[in-house]
Design a protein around this motif. Structure first.
Motif, PDB file in Angstrom:
ATOM      1  N   LEU A 160      -2.549  98.599  79.361  1.00  0.00           N
ATOM      2  CA  LEU A 160      -2.972  99.932  79.792  1.00  0.00           C
ATOM      3  C   LEU A 160      -2.409 101.007  78.871  1.00  0.00           C
ATOM      4  CD1 LEU A 160      -2.555  99.542  83.668  1.00  0.00           C
ATOM      5  CD2 LEU A 160      -4.716  99.831  82.421  1.00  0.00           C
ATOM      6  N   SER A 161      -1.187 100.804  78.387  1.00  0.00           N
ATOM      7  CA  SER A 161      -0.573 101.766  77.472  1.00  0.00           C
ATOM      8  C   SER A 161      -1.344 101.803  76.153  1.00  0.00           C
ATOM      9  CB  SER A 161       0.887 101.390  77.210  1.00  0.00           C
ATOM     10  OG  SER A 161       1.646 101.442  78.394  1.00  0.00           O
ATOM     11  N   TYR A 162      -1.696 100.630  75.632  1.00  0.00           N
ATOM     12  CA  TYR A 162      -2.493 100.578  74.410  1.00  0.00           C
ATOM     13  C   TYR A 162      -3.832 101.269  74.608  1.00  0.00           C
ATOM     14  CZ  TYR A 162       0.660  97.077  72.316  1.00  0.00           C
ATOM     15  OH  TYR A 162       1.737  96.424  71.777  1.00  0.00           O
ATOM     16  N   GLN A 163      -4.476 100.990  75.742  1.00  0.00           N
ATOM     17  CA  GLN A 163      -5.795 101.574  76.012  1.00  0.00           C
ATOM     18  C   GLN A 163      -5.712 103.091  76.137  1.00  0.00           C
ATOM     19  OE1 GLN A 163      -8.740  99.521  76.162  1.00  0.00           O
ATOM     20  NE2 GLN A 163      -9.464 101.589  75.701  1.00  0.00           N
ATOM     21  N   ARG A 164      -4.651 103.584  76.763  1.00  0.00           N
ATOM     22  CA  ARG A 164      -4.502 105.043  76.907  1.00  0.00           C
ATOM     23  C   ARG A 164      -4.288 105.704  75.552  1.00  0.00           C
ATOM     24  NH1 ARG A 164      -0.694 107.268  81.516  1.00  0.00           N
ATOM     25  NH2 ARG A 164      -1.763 109.152  80.807  1.00  0.00           N
ATOM     26  N   THR A 214      -2.473  91.039  68.073  1.00  0.00           N
ATOM     27  CA  THR A 214      -1.637  91.108  69.275  1.00  0.00           C
ATOM     28  C   THR A 214      -2.157  92.181  70.215  1.00  0.00           C
ATOM     29  OG1 THR A 214       0.330  90.354  68.082  1.00  0.00           O
ATOM     30  CG2 THR A 214       0.695  91.543  70.155  1.00  0.00           C
ATOM     31  N   ILE A 215      -2.480  93.345  69.649  1.00  0.00           N
ATOM     32  CA  ILE A 215      -3.014  94.448  70.449  1.00  0.00           C
ATOM     33  C   ILE A 215      -4.348  94.057  71.078  1.00  0.00           C
ATOM     34  CG2 ILE A 215      -3.948  96.794  70.319  1.00  0.00           C
ATOM     35  CD1 ILE A 215      -1.827  97.329  68.134  1.00  0.00           C
ATOM     36  N   THR A 216      -5.199  93.386  70.309  1.00  0.00           N
ATOM     37  CA  THR A 216      -6.498  92.939  70.817  1.00  0.00           C
ATOM     38  C   THR A 216      -6.331  91.977  71.983  1.00  0.00           C
ATOM     39  OG1 THR A 216      -7.522  93.188  68.628  1.00  0.00           O
ATOM     40  CG2 THR A 216      -8.654  91.768  70.221  1.00  0.00           C
ATOM     41  N   ASN A 217      -5.370  91.056  71.859  1.00  0.00           N
ATOM     42  CA  ASN A 217      -5.123  90.090  72.941  1.00  0.00           C
ATOM     43  C   ASN A 217      -4.699  90.788  74.230  1.00  0.00           C
ATOM     44  OD1 ASN A 217      -5.779  87.741  71.535  1.00  0.00           O
ATOM     45  ND2 ASN A 217      -3.710  87.539  70.693  1.00  0.00           N
ATOM     46  N   TYR A 218      -3.881  91.825  74.109  1.00  0.00           N
ATOM     47  CA  TYR A 218      -3.467  92.581  75.297  1.00  0.00           C
ATOM     48  C   TYR A 218      -4.653  93.327  75.903  1.00  0.00           C
ATOM     49  CZ  TYR A 218       1.596  91.884  75.044  1.00  0.00           C
ATOM     50  OH  TYR A 218       2.863  91.338  75.080  1.00  0.00           O
ATOM     51  N   LEU A 219      -5.435  93.982  75.059  1.00  0.00           N
ATOM     52  CA  LEU A 219      -6.566  94.767  75.551  1.00  0.00           C
ATOM     53  C   LEU A 219      -7.593  93.894  76.264  1.00  0.00           C
ATOM     54  CD1 LEU A 219      -7.103  97.203  72.533  1.00  0.00           C
ATOM     55  CD2 LEU A 219      -6.154  97.762  74.783  1.00  0.00           C
ATOM     56  N   ARG A 220      -7.771  92.667  75.825  1.00  0.00           N
ATOM     57  CA  ARG A 220      -8.737  91.764  76.455  1.00  0.00           C
ATOM     58  C   ARG A 220      -8.350  91.442  77.896  1.00  0.00           C
ATOM     59  NH1 ARG A 220      -9.431  86.583  74.246  1.00  0.00           N
ATOM     60  NH2 ARG A 220     -11.560  86.532  75.066  1.00  0.00           N
ATOM     61  N   LEU A 221      -7.043  91.528  78.204  1.00  0.00           N
ATOM     62  CA  LEU A 221      -6.588  91.237  79.566  1.00  0.00           C
ATOM     63  C   LEU A 221      -7.193  92.202  80.577  1.00  0.00           C
ATOM     64  CD1 LEU A 221      -2.778  90.579  78.924  1.00  0.00           C
ATOM     65  CD2 LEU A 221      -4.590  88.872  79.199  1.00  0.00           C
ATOM     66  N   ASP A 242       5.284  94.712  81.926  1.00  0.00           N
ATOM     67  CA  ASP A 242       4.482  93.517  82.140  1.00  0.00           C
ATOM     68  C   ASP A 242       3.240  93.607  81.258  1.00  0.00           C
ATOM     69  OD1 ASP A 242       2.082  94.562  83.624  1.00  0.00           O
ATOM     70  OD2 ASP A 242       3.565  95.088  85.146  1.00  0.00           O
ATOM     71  N   PRO A 243       2.538  92.483  81.021  1.00  0.00           N
ATOM     72  CA  PRO A 243       1.398  92.474  80.082  1.00  0.00           C
ATOM     73  C   PRO A 243       0.312  93.498  80.400  1.00  0.00           C
ATOM     74  CG  PRO A 243       2.046  90.231  80.615  1.00  0.00           C
ATOM     75  CD  PRO A 243       2.832  91.127  81.537  1.00  0.00           C
ATOM     76  N   ASN A 263      -3.486  91.892  88.932  1.00  0.00           N
ATOM     77  CA  ASN A 263      -2.386  92.142  89.869  1.00  0.00           C
ATOM     78  C   ASN A 263      -1.422  90.966  89.927  1.00  0.00           C
ATOM     79  OD1 ASN A 263      -3.204  94.711  90.621  1.00  0.00           O
ATOM     80  ND2 ASN A 263      -4.525  93.968  92.273  1.00  0.00           N
ATOM     81  N   SER A 264      -1.956  89.751  89.855  1.00  0.00           N
ATOM     82  CA  SER A 264      -1.094  88.568  89.872  1.00  0.00           C
ATOM     83  C   SER A 264      -0.228  88.504  88.625  1.00  0.00           C
ATOM     84  CB  SER A 264      -1.949  87.296  89.977  1.00  0.00           C
ATOM     85  OG  SER A 264      -2.513  87.184  91.264  1.00  0.00           O
ATOM     86  N   MET A 265      -0.773  88.956  87.509  1.00  0.00           N
ATOM     87  CA  MET A 265       0.014  89.007  86.279  1.00  0.00           C
ATOM     88  C   MET A 265       1.120  90.040  86.393  1.00  0.00           C
ATOM     89  SD  MET A 265      -2.859  88.632  83.277  1.00  0.00           S
ATOM     90  CE  MET A 265      -1.605  88.808  82.021  1.00  0.00           C
ATOM     91  N   ARG A 266       0.827  91.170  87.014  1.00  0.00           N
ATOM     92  CA  ARG A 266       1.824  92.225  87.185  1.00  0.00           C
ATOM     93  C   ARG A 266       2.935  91.777  88.123  1.00  0.00           C
ATOM     94  NH1 ARG A 266      -0.747  98.189  87.176  1.00  0.00           N
ATOM     95  NH2 ARG A 266       1.349  98.536  86.421  1.00  0.00           N
ATOM     96  N   ASP A 267       2.568  90.930  89.105  1.00  0.00           N
ATOM     97  CA  ASP A 267       3.562  90.431  90.060  1.00  0.00           C
ATOM     98  C   ASP A 267       4.312  89.212  89.530  1.00  0.00           C
ATOM     99  OD1 ASP A 267       2.859  92.387  91.860  1.00  0.00           O
ATOM    100  OD2 ASP A 267       1.426  91.133  92.941  1.00  0.00           O
ATOM    101  N   GLY A 268       3.892  88.705  88.375  1.00  0.00           N
ATOM    102  CA  GLY A 268       4.564  87.555  87.784  1.00  0.00           C
ATOM    103  C   GLY A 268       4.114  86.217  88.329  1.00  0.00           C
TER     104      GLY A 268
END
Length: 301
Positions: free
Chosen positions: A143-147, A169-176, A137-138, A185-190
């Motif tokens: 979190l993987s990118y940040q780690r 693309t990586i920047t957009n994910y990190l901003r989340l 999920d996003p 959490n709502s994003m993780r739950d879909g």
């Protein structure tokens, strides 16, 4: 078939080699290391532990059951990857879904590639391989990118090359990761998508971000409608009470009935409509089993 049987027999032979205390391979320079490293080896499932660096934290039960059924019929098509920890003790680097599904089927062994790596190398391998191969999920991807950035001390430019993604693309994910935890959490739950999150991240005030998020969820707003709502907020001097209902807002008759639709189908339903009542309903499904369940409900069988 003969070739496959020969390969499987070879894997079992290498497995026996690894169980011999006199062949406790710890590095690529050890005796017989060349026979094992890079080859597929049949390992006991009991000798493998889950990787604590695994970025995926949720596994879809229906998808696992489908994979288990496939393994039951066809066997493991793609070997997992492990790293050696100690004598006859290994840790997953990638392939946890195959590992879990194999245990569900009741298999005792699993084909695996063996790597010899330290914790940092294992972390990098696990994160990079899972980002590339798994349907994370996003937030898990972010979190993987940040780690990777924090623990491997890698820049966004180098990370872009490593995972084959544009830096933007990586920047957009990190901003989340700047979103309020309840939105993450709502994003993780879909319940909301990455598109919703990217729109909401433009609201600096946490209180207002949560209020607009609540409106998005209650009204079942589409990504476009959410973007318009955020735009209206920004144009109203960041005062949430000054936001007027736009033509893209969900009509009241939909708002009153959306919860009963979701409850009846037992899935997240995405509804988009304009003020005139024209719109569409999107019903997602994750497997053939779930599709048939939904079909039965909708058909009134």
């Amino acid at each position: 078939m003969a070739k496959a049987q020969k390969k499987q027999a070879l894997g079992r032979g290498l497995s026996a080699l690894l169980k011999d205390p006199e062949n406790d391979i710890q590095s690529s320079s050890d005796k017989n290391a060349d026979k094992v490293i890079g080859n597929v080896v049949e390992l006991d499932l009991a000798s493998i532990e889950v990787n604590p660096f695994q970025p995926r934290t949720k596994f879809n039960d229906d998808a696992l059951e489908e994979l288990a059924s496939s393994i039951r019929e066809l066997g493991i098509i793609q070997p997992i990857t492990v790293r050696k920890l100690d004598f006859n003790k290994y840790q997953l680097v990638s392939g946890e879904r195959r590992y879990r599904a194999s245990k569900m089927v009741g298999l005792e062994t699993i084909p695996a590639y063996i790597r010899i790596a330290n914790d940092q190398e294992s972390l990098e391998m696990a994160l990079v391989e899972n980002i590339q191969r798994q349907d994370l999920d996003p937030i898990e991807i972010a979190l993987s990118y940040q780690r990777l950035i924090d623990e491997i001390k890698i820049t966004q430019e180098k990370l872009s090359d490593r995972v084959g993604k544009k830096r933007s693309t990586i920047t957009n994910y990190l901003r989340l990761l700047k979103l309020h935890p309840s939105i993450q959490n709502s994003m993780r739950d879909g319940d909301v998508s990455m598109g919703h999150g990217r729109a909401l991240i433009n609201i600096d005030k946490e209180k207002d971000q949560l209020q607009i998020f609540d409106r998005v969820v209650r009204s079942g707003l589409s990504v476009r409608a959410t973007e318009n709502l955020v735009k209206a907020y920004k144009n109203s001097d960041n005062k949430i009470q000054n936001i007027k209902s736009s033509k893209s807002s969900i009509p009241e008759f939909i708002i009153k009935n959306i919860d009963s639709i979701k409850k009846n189908l037992d899935v997240k339903v995405d509804i988009s409509a304009n003020a005139d009542g024209k719109g569409k309903i999107t019903i997602p499904f994750n497997s053939e089993k779930e599709f048939k369940r939904l079909k039965k409900i909708l058909a009134g069988d």
